[in-house]
Design an enzyme around this catalytic site. Structure first.
Site, mmCIF file in Angstrom:
data_model
loop_
_atom_site.group_PDB
_atom_site.id
_atom_site.type_symbol
_atom_site.label_atom_id
_atom_site.label_comp_id
_atom_site.label_asym_id
_atom_site.label_seq_id
_atom_site.Cartn_x
_atom_site.Cartn_y
_atom_site.Cartn_z
ATOM 1 N N GLU A 51 -13.693 -44.129 6.608
ATOM 2 C CA GLU A 51 -13.803 -42.720 6.219
ATOM 3 C C GLU A 51 -13.258 -41.844 7.339
ATOM 4 O OE1 GLU A 51 -17.848 -41.664 6.259
ATOM 5 O OE2 GLU A 51 -17.515 -39.552 5.841
ATOM 6 N N ASP A 68 -19.495 -43.482 7.812
ATOM 7 C CA ASP A 68 -20.502 -42.986 8.757
ATOM 8 C C ASP A 68 -21.891 -43.285 8.246
ATOM 9 O OD1 ASP A 68 -18.619 -40.019 9.747
ATOM 10 O OD2 ASP A 68 -18.567 -42.127 10.393
ATOM 11 N N ASP A 79 -23.073 -38.157 3.933
ATOM 12 C CA ASP A 79 -21.685 -38.146 3.429
ATOM 13 C C ASP A 79 -21.149 -39.570 3.354
ATOM 14 O OD1 ASP A 79 -20.479 -34.962 4.788
ATOM 15 O OD2 ASP A 79 -21.596 -35.552 2.974
#
Ligand code: 28F
Length: 645
Positions: free
Chosen positions: A434, A507, A511
């Site tokens: 990401e 992460d 998110d």
């Protein structure tokens, strides 16, 4: 469930093959593994014997308890395992069935052993892998008991009382010497399997009670699985929260000398295309096989024939593809056969060629009749399929117009992909990372001979809510498909996977969790075979760095571990804890040694243990209906699995 079965039998029906020593030497050969999955297989083996007794028409209720000490009791109200002396072994038949491998073999040719964990290795395997097993039999008004330890008889059969009803009760304590990873049962796993068994065998009643969990008024957690509607109820369960096109599932069945098939199917307004589940003798054939192929071919042909015959599909128009016809379809194909041939990597692919014909004939007849007799829903089904075709064509034209190569045709790998040099897919892995900063440090950190990096920018499309065509117009999705190399839909081929480990590295924040679930939804909907093969992983970056004075940083992967580690530090010793919010906060060296280096890293392998569970999780959580999502989150919020799915 009444079938004509020989009411008499004698000990000669048992093939006496061999002792139980081999089972303890190589348990994986008999129950697949000694991990949590193997532990749960023990229960299926015992329950399957009761299910067979039910299918033979002699048992109506199976009760299962998980006790405080994680031992299990299974009780049925069947005829009770016979206790007479075995003519050749001169010990009670029940002792033979429990101590001789494959001694539980069922009646000759007429019936079929329609259940089977790892294809019915028999309850003697459970005995061998348990520190203790107690079997009680009620038969002919008397109650008997016999006890074993690790497959050996420790208490001979004795009469312990009288009883009115007949039946068999088996209690067993899994052996921690064998199940070294865990001996703890997961309620949800057992509940899902019993729900599936009850769906597949209408009117079969299974009660599961967990004595480890008390609910608010102090009763044990308990659930009853019984579905008079059988696989029609299964389809309704899969389609809960979706808008159905046909009022109730379409249902039909057929039989042949080799076995029988029953099918339930229902289209909804959703986009999901792989809620078609297939079973053979109650075993979830995740790798498909001849019955599923027969089903798919016949559905596509029947829908196209009807569409042309009614002039909905013009002559000049191309045929609807299988994907078009199956968009929004949930279906259960359940075949029961005397001599099943299981193939494939996980022995869950049905090989019997005669099943293709049996199933496709049943669909042509059953679905054909339904469409003829129900022109309005039939029209809606065809419209939905032809809508998918037209949308696909439009998207293709749009793509060609923008001269951007269709993802299937463009051979150029996506620009963002930092590929590995090895061309051996089985040794290669791709990290889907990401964000560009993490992507950057992952590119520096990696071993480029076998590690590829694909950085993703921002959120990816929720494919559960967007049809296939919107999905294909998303750069992120198309770069994923191209990088992985298997294609999707009709052209999907798992053998073309360019990596055998596809590692989602996001992460450790909300998110990251959202990106992860969007990626898992994509893989579940478009490349489920990769999940079945265990190619999909979730990287576990450390959450904390624990620095104590001059000592090297120690990496901590979860909150419990942090509490444990800091508790060990003697009072007064200085130390500080760094919380890694994002992958980008670690330098390449740290990222390598904590999350990417094969013999250091900790990764979660993602598997679809229970198709119905996964199906409902994805459609409830990711689908467009708000209600089911709220319910699902309320129901599962405390379940750690939910955070990690
Ligand atoms: C909790 C686990 O294992 N139930 C079972 C039966 C009933 C019969 C049976 C079983 C003999 C030679 C095949 C009784 N009467 N529950 C169970 N219930 N096995 S296992 O017979 C075994 C046969 O091998 C049974 C008449 N016929 C069969």
């Amino acid at each position: 469930m009444t079938e004509t079965k020989p009411t008499h039998y004698n000990g000669n029906d048992i093939q006496v093959l061999e002792g139980l020593e081999p089972v303890r030497k190589r348990p994986g050969m008999y129950i697949g593994s000694t991990s949590a999955r193997g532990l749960h297989h023990l229960v299926y083996e015992v329950v399957d014997n009761s299910v067979d007794e039910a299918l033979a028409g002699y048992c109506s209720h199976i009760k299962v308890w998980i006790h405080q000490d994680n031992s299990i009791t299974v009780q049925d109200d069947g005829r009770g395992i016979p206790v007479d002396k075995h003519p050749k072994e001169h010990i009670p038949t029940v002792e033979v069935v429990l101590t001789i491998l494959h001694a539980g073999g069922k009646f000759g040719g007429e019936g079929y052993k329609v259940s089977g964990g790892l294809h019915g290795v028999g309850v003697s395997v459970v005995n061998a892998l348990s520190t203790k097993m107690i079997v009680q039999v009620c038969r002919d008004g008397s109650q008997y008991e016999i006890a074993f330890s690790r497959g050996k008889t420790v208490e001979k059969l004795k009469k312990i009382g009288s009883c009115k009803r007949s039946g068999t009760t088996v209690s067993f304590w899994p052996d921690p010497e064998i199940f070294t990873e865990t001996t703890e049962y997961e309620y949800r796993i057992l509940a899902n399997r019993f729900r599936e068994m009850a769906f597949l065998n209408k009117n079969l009643k299974i009660t599961l009670t967990d004595e480890r969990e008390k609910d608010e008024d102090g009763n044990d957690r308990s659930e009853v699985f019984e579905y008079s509607g059988g696989i029609q109820d299964f389809v309704k369960f899969l389609n809960q929260g979706k808008e159905a096109i046909t009022r109730k599932p379409i249902y039909f069945e057929a039989e042949s000398p080799e076995g029988e098939v029953e099918i339930a199917m229902q289209w909804t307004e959703s986009y999901s295309t792989n809620s078609v589940l297939s079973f053979a003798n109650n075993i979830n054939t995740q790798e498909g096989g001849t019955h599923l192929e027969g089903f798919k071919q016949a559905v596509t042909r029947t829908i196209n024939d009807y569409a042309r015959q009614k002039g909905i599909l013009k002559d000049k128009e191309k045929n609807l593809t299988g994907d078009d016809c199956r968009e929004g379809l949930a279906a259960i194909i359940s075949v029961k056969l005397h001599d099943p041939q299981f193939e494939g990597q996980t022995k869950t692919k049905l090989g019997n060629s005669e099943m293709r014909q049996l199933v496709s004939g049943a669909v042509t007849q059953g679905l054909g009749e339904y469409l003829e007799e129900n022109p309005r829903p039939a029209r809606k089904i065809i419209d939905k399929a032809s809508q998918a075709l037209r949308a696909r064509e439009a998207a293709r034209k749009a793509r060609d117009l923008t001269r951007r190569k269709n993802v299937m045709e463009s051979f150029s790998l996506p620009g963002k992909l930092a590929d590995c040099s090895s061309k051996d897919a089985s040794a290669s892995e791709i990290f889907i990372v990401e964000g560009d900063s993490a992507g950057g440090s992952a590119k520096q950190a990696r071993d480029r001979t076998y590690q590829a990096i694909l950085p993703l920018r921002g959120k990816i499309l929720n494919v559960e809510r967007a049809g296939r065509n919107r999905a294909l117009s998303s750069d992120t999705i198309t770069s994923l498909i191209t990088a992985i190399g298997t294609n999707i839909g009709e052209d999907f081929d798992a053998e073309k996977a360019r990596y055998h480990r596809i590692i989602i590295m996001t992460d450790a924040d909300v998110d990251g969790a959202h990106i992860r679930i969007l990626l898992l939804t994509f893989f579940y909907r478009y490349m489920p075979e990769l999940l079945n093969r265990g190619y999909i992983y979730i990287a576990q970056p450390p959450l904390y760095g624990l620095k104590q004075g001059k000592k090297k940083i120690r990496y901590i992967y979860n909150d419990d571990a942090l509490a444990r580690e800091t508790a060990k530090i003697p009072d007064g010793t200085k130390y500080d804890v760094q919380r890694y919010k994002g992958l980008g906060e670690m330098d390449p060296e740290q990222l390598w040694s904590t999350t990417m280096e094969p013999d250091q890293r900790i990764m979660l392998q993602v598997t679809i243990d229970d198709a119905a569970d996964a199906e409902r999780a994805v459609s409830d959580l990711m689908g467009s209906q708000v209600e089911p999502r709220k319910e699902y989150i309320q129901k599962h919020a405390k379940d750690a699995r939910f955070l990690d799915i």
